[in-house]
Design an enzyme around this catalytic site. Structure first.
Site, mmCIF file in Angstrom:
data_model
loop_
_atom_site.group_PDB
_atom_site.id
_atom_site.type_symbol
_atom_site.label_atom_id
_atom_site.label_comp_id
_atom_site.label_asym_id
_atom_site.label_seq_id
_atom_site.Cartn_x
_atom_site.Cartn_y
_atom_site.Cartn_z
ATOM 1 N N CYS A 163 80.015 89.891 43.570
ATOM 2 C CA CYS A 163 79.069 89.830 44.683
ATOM 3 C C CYS A 163 78.500 88.431 44.919
ATOM 4 C CB CYS A 163 77.945 90.838 44.480
ATOM 5 S SG CYS A 163 78.546 92.550 44.480
ATOM 6 N N HIS A 301 68.650 87.720 46.124
ATOM 7 C CA HIS A 301 69.836 88.572 45.988
ATOM 8 C C HIS A 301 69.440 90.046 46.010
ATOM 9 C CE1 HIS A 301 73.733 90.039 44.626
ATOM 10 N NE2 HIS A 301 73.122 90.694 43.664
ATOM 11 N N LYS A 332 68.831 92.300 52.312
ATOM 12 C CA LYS A 332 69.555 93.533 51.973
ATOM 13 C C LYS A 332 68.722 94.772 52.267
ATOM 14 C CE LYS A 332 72.576 91.556 48.405
ATOM 15 N NZ LYS A 332 72.015 90.174 48.308
ATOM 16 N N HIS A 337 73.853 96.178 50.657
ATOM 17 C CA HIS A 337 74.521 95.143 49.865
ATOM 18 C C HIS A 337 75.906 94.870 50.431
ATOM 19 C CE1 HIS A 337 75.701 92.487 46.886
ATOM 20 N NE2 HIS A 337 75.774 93.267 45.819
ATOM 21 N N PHE A 394 74.297 87.069 42.944
ATOM 22 C CA PHE A 394 74.696 87.378 41.573
ATOM 23 C C PHE A 394 75.717 88.511 41.594
ATOM 24 C CE2 PHE A 394 69.939 86.675 41.507
ATOM 25 C CZ PHE A 394 70.047 85.296 41.414
ATOM 26 N N PHE A 396 78.726 91.202 39.219
ATOM 27 C CA PHE A 396 79.188 91.802 37.968
ATOM 28 C C PHE A 396 79.866 90.748 37.100
ATOM 29 C CE2 PHE A 396 79.735 96.502 39.455
ATOM 30 C CZ PHE A 396 78.370 96.659 39.436
#
Length: 416
Positions: A163, A301, A332, A337, A394, A396
């Protein structure tokens, strides 16, 4: 090092199909999230998603061009065409008139893979898949299609950074231009919205359960947040060596002045690390040659997950230990997202706020928790002069990216 100008931006998202539509949505705090009943039939627990229009490209591209385009490549084409038109680099035939590279963030191409599997299972003959499927299925589907359609001749590759993909694409493009390796790069991020791409996220239980009221489901930093809402589309920027832009008389919208990156190391693939987030922001600030107090706004984020939002809030608070914190909001809350495109779209959103003289609201915020109470959250639209913004992304695996965008000195008076 060379300065990096932004001379064009484009967007195709659940907030609108161009920059004017999206700016109006941001200013009014309009959510682009809706209900998709097909997801329930498919087996999802959460039927919510950003509602992204399907581009009508039949009258723009020929059949052969369309056959190789994935869903996200079509979104990226529309966003890129807007950005390149704004930058003044497209000929009447739609070809790029400058030597330009292409770097996009994209981390999946699920739909084409699933469709090929269905053909093989039902027909049992690979010839039935079609010659264009391979160019839709590869992660590089966006960059390869854009390069051929626009006749781009510079560097070309795809960034897969979860992401943070779109943000890293902008950061890497910035470094290449700074070092004189490229004069111009089309960069950004793209995310498919189809049900195939998001089912594994649904399996993790990270989506919001507020299906009864889609537009209030995404609530970053709110004490009662219960998960994210998936979304997608594409965002594009034309980055350019500042002197090159001046020499050709381009309108310089803003500059990329800082890029910071880090990786969390707590051992969990899906959980962010606030110390690494803080490190990325500090690196970006150092790279920009500014102080934290010079930042006018932070586009967070924050995806509306309990742990992720808390970690980022703590990191932002630690960045301003002596006070002077700027306004913070997460777009968001309106878009959901946008995953691989989010790092790029949120830079575009921030530039639109700069251009319009406002801060978009963190909608659906009702009550802070012990982490978000430390922040200066913009929960309604605020009129503001923004000269310097920080955008966080940010992903995974602990990948973190922070970008700092500054309004061009040439345009400060224009945008005030």
């Amino acid at each position: 090092m060379k300065r990096v100008a932004i001379t064009g931006i484009g967007i195709w998202s659940c907030l609108g199909n161009n920059t004017d539509e999206v700016e109006a949505s941001l200013r009014s705090g309009r959510s682009g999230i809706g209900y998709d009943t097909e997801r329930l039939r498919y087996g999802y627990h959460c039927p919510l998603t950003g509602i992204v229009a399907t581009p009508d490209i039949k009258d723009i591209l020929n059949r052969r061009q369309r056959s190789s385009m994935s869903e996200q490549a079509a979104y990226a084409f529309m966003a890129s065409r807007e950005a390149m038109t704004m930058a003044g680099v497209l000929s009447e035939s739609g070809q790029c008139e400058q030597t330009m590279g292409c770097i996009f963030g994209n981390d999946t191409s699920a739909k084409a893979i699933v469709e090929a599997h269905e053909v093989m299972r039902n027909v049992g003959d690979s010839a039935a898949i079609g010659a264009g499927n391979i160019f839709q299925a590869m992660n590089s589907t966006v960059t390869m299609n854009l390069c051929k359609i626009f006749n781009l001749r510079g560097t070309s590759f795809t960034v897969s950074g979860a992401c943070a993909s779109g943000s890293h694409a902008i950061g890497i493009a910035t470094m290449m231009i700074r070092q004189g390796m490229q004069d111009m790069i089309l960069c950004g991020g793209a995310q498919e919205v189809n049900q195939y791409a998001m089912s594994s996220f649904d399996a993790l239980g990270v989506f919001s359960g507020r299906s009864d009221n889609p537009t209030t489901a995404s609530r970053p930093f709110d004490a009662d947040r219960d998960g994210l809402v998936p979304s997608g589309g594409a965002a594009a920027l034309v980055l350019e060596d500042y002197d090159h832009a001046v020499a050709r008389g381009a309108d310089i919208i803003a500059e990329v002045i800082g890029y910071g990156t880090s990786t969390g190391s707590d051992g969990r693939l899906s959980t962010p690390d606030n110390s690494a987030i803080l490190q990325a922001m500090r690196h970006a600030i150092s790279d920009a040659g500014i102080s934290a107090v010079d930042i006018d706004y932070i586009n967070a984020h924050a995806t509306s997950t309990p742990v992720g939002d808390a970690e980022e809030a703590d990191a932002i608070a630690a960045l301003f230990p002596q006070g002077g914190m700027p306004y913070v909001s997460s777009t968001k809350s309106m878009t959901g997202h946008e995953c691989w495109m989010a790092g790029a779209s949120e830079v575009v959103y921030s530039i639109l706020m700069m251009r319009g003289g406002f801060i978009a609201p963190n909608i659906n915020f009702r009550q802070p928790d012990s982490h978000s109470e430390k922040l200066r959250l913009a929960t309604t639209t605020i009129d503001a002069t923004l000269n310097t913004v920080l955008s966080n992304s940010f992903g995974f695996g602990g990948t973190n990216s922070s970008l700092i965008i500054r309004k061009s000195a040439k345009n400060i008076q224009k945008f005030v």
